[in-house]
Design an enzyme around this catalytic site. Structure first.
Site, mmCIF file in Angstrom:
data_model
loop_
_atom_site.group_PDB
_atom_site.id
_atom_site.type_symbol
_atom_site.label_atom_id
_atom_site.label_comp_id
_atom_site.label_asym_id
_atom_site.label_seq_id
_atom_site.Cartn_x
_atom_site.Cartn_y
_atom_site.Cartn_z
ATOM 1 N N CYS A 47 -0.060 4.391 1.816
ATOM 2 C CA CYS A 47 -0.688 4.137 3.262
ATOM 3 C C CYS A 47 0.880 4.386 4.157
ATOM 4 O O CYS A 47 1.309 5.276 5.459
ATOM 5 C CB CYS A 47 -0.988 2.627 4.067
ATOM 6 N N ASP A 48 2.039 3.797 3.438
ATOM 7 C CA ASP A 48 3.784 3.197 3.666
ATOM 8 C C ASP A 48 4.483 4.240 3.041
ATOM 9 O O ASP A 48 5.684 4.739 3.199
ATOM 10 C CB ASP A 48 3.605 2.431 3.457
ATOM 11 N N CYS A 72 0.931 -0.962 0.130
ATOM 12 C CA CYS A 72 0.060 -0.263 0.071
ATOM 13 C C CYS A 72 0.224 1.485 -0.142
ATOM 14 O O CYS A 72 1.536 1.750 0.920
ATOM 15 C CB CYS A 72 -0.727 0.353 0.798
#
Ligand code: NAP
Length: 309
Positions: free
Chosen positions: A143-144, A140
């Protein structure tokens, strides 16, 4: 009806999955006065919530954030009366008149069911991948990505997801390598054009990942060039895997699926089992997009209404 089911609440419609397909089914079913339960193990919105921006859903000329879109869907579904429970689906017993779903929060019953559980990321299955997951290896970028400011990252894959997320990662990383096993991208031309002309993206064509290596966290990827079989080391801080998806249908028995585990449906979202419908990415279909998932969900819910009538 079994004595067990007789004691419990039986919903008109149980929807498995709160992505665009499931929540659109909830909106349409709710407006048709159905008593609806939605089961979801993650946040509402499904896979699109891990995408930074949804750019091609009609009606949002500037696009909309994936998370916000998911929140809107949830709000709209609950406005029409759907109950959403956070639970992991373990097994679905679909063959009786009353359908039963066993979950981490207990058993739930419905007269009809829409399976809208979507897909999960495919893994490469190479050494180091499992061990370094969450320690440099991610599925992701949204997200990261922010953890990789001024870093060197690799994205694996050549489809829409890989290209879109590689472009997104250029906001943070200094260098982005796109590792693709062929000499042509699968992504749509619009995305291809952007990535092929991006000064901070280097595409490694005809290249596969042999393994990931790192003591505490990812340090390098061992890659192989397929044309001449040469092996090389690519030092990176992060690796993002976008090598396709697999359908979330492991909990389901007795419904006809194709060889890859996608549910086979009619144009009206009917599966091989009466009263069980499938919608969205989890079914065998030509185009897996948010807009087609929403459309499937609407049809599935109206078919469930008709089935109960
Ligand atoms: P995808 O289209 O199936 O692409 C997967 C990519 O991974 C392909 O390039 C494939 O290579 C590669 N791959 C598969 N297995 C591999 C392996 N074992 N080793 C190395 N590479 C491997 O998957 P996706 O990009 O996740 O997209 C899924 C669906 O969502 C598609 O229908 C896509 O159009 C849609 N989507 C749309 C958007 C959008 O903005 N419209 C964004 C994201 C996703 P090959 O090319 O050689 O097969």
């Amino acid at each position: 009806m079994s004595p067990e089911a007789a004691e419990k609440k039986v919903y008109d419609l149980v929807i498995l999955g709160a992505g665009p397909a499931g929540l659109t089914a909830a909106i349409y079913g709710g407006r048709a006065n159905m008593d609806i339960l939605v089961l979801e193990h993650m946040m509402s919105g499904g896979e699109i919530t891990s995408s930074e921006r949804l750019d091609n859903y009609p009606g949002f000329p500037e696009g909309i954030s994936g998370i916000e879109f998911g929140q809107f869907l949830e709000k709209q579904a609950t406005r029409f009366g759907a109950e959403i429970i956070s639970a992991t689906i373990e097994e679905a017993d679909v063959l009786g008149d009353i359908k039963k779903v066993s979950t981490s929060k207990g058993d739930f019953y419905g007269r009809t069911m829409v399976v809208a559980t979507g897909t999960a990321p495919r893994v490469l299955g190479v050494p180091g991948e499992e061990m370094l997951r969450g320690r440099g290896i991610s599925f992701c970028a949204t997200c990261d990505g922010p953890f990789f400011r001024n870093a060197k990252v690799a994205v694996i894959g050549g489809g829409d997801s890989a290209v879109k997320e590689a472009l997104y990662l250029t906001r943070f990383a200094n260098e982005v390598f796109l590792i693709h096993r062929r000499d042509k991208l699968r992504a749509v031309p619009f995305l291809q054009e952007q990535i092929l002309n991006h000064p901070r993206v280097q595409i490694l064509w005809d290249t596969v990942v042999k393994s990931f290596y790192g003591e505490q966290k990812l340090e390098k990827i061992i890659i192989q060039h397929l044309k001449d079989s040469t092996i090389a080391e690519l030092p990176v801080d992060g690796a993002f895997l976008y090598v396709g998806r697999i359908p979330n249908t492991g909990f389901l028995k007795g419904v006809e699926m194709d060889g890859k585990g996608y549910i086979i449906t009619s144009e009206e979202m009917e599966t091989s089992v009466p009263g069980i419908f499938a919608a969205g990415d989890v079914r065998r279909k030509f185009l897996r997009q948010v807009v087609t998932a929403a459309s499937d969900g609407a049809i599935a819910a109206m078919m469930a209404v008709r089935f109960l009538e």
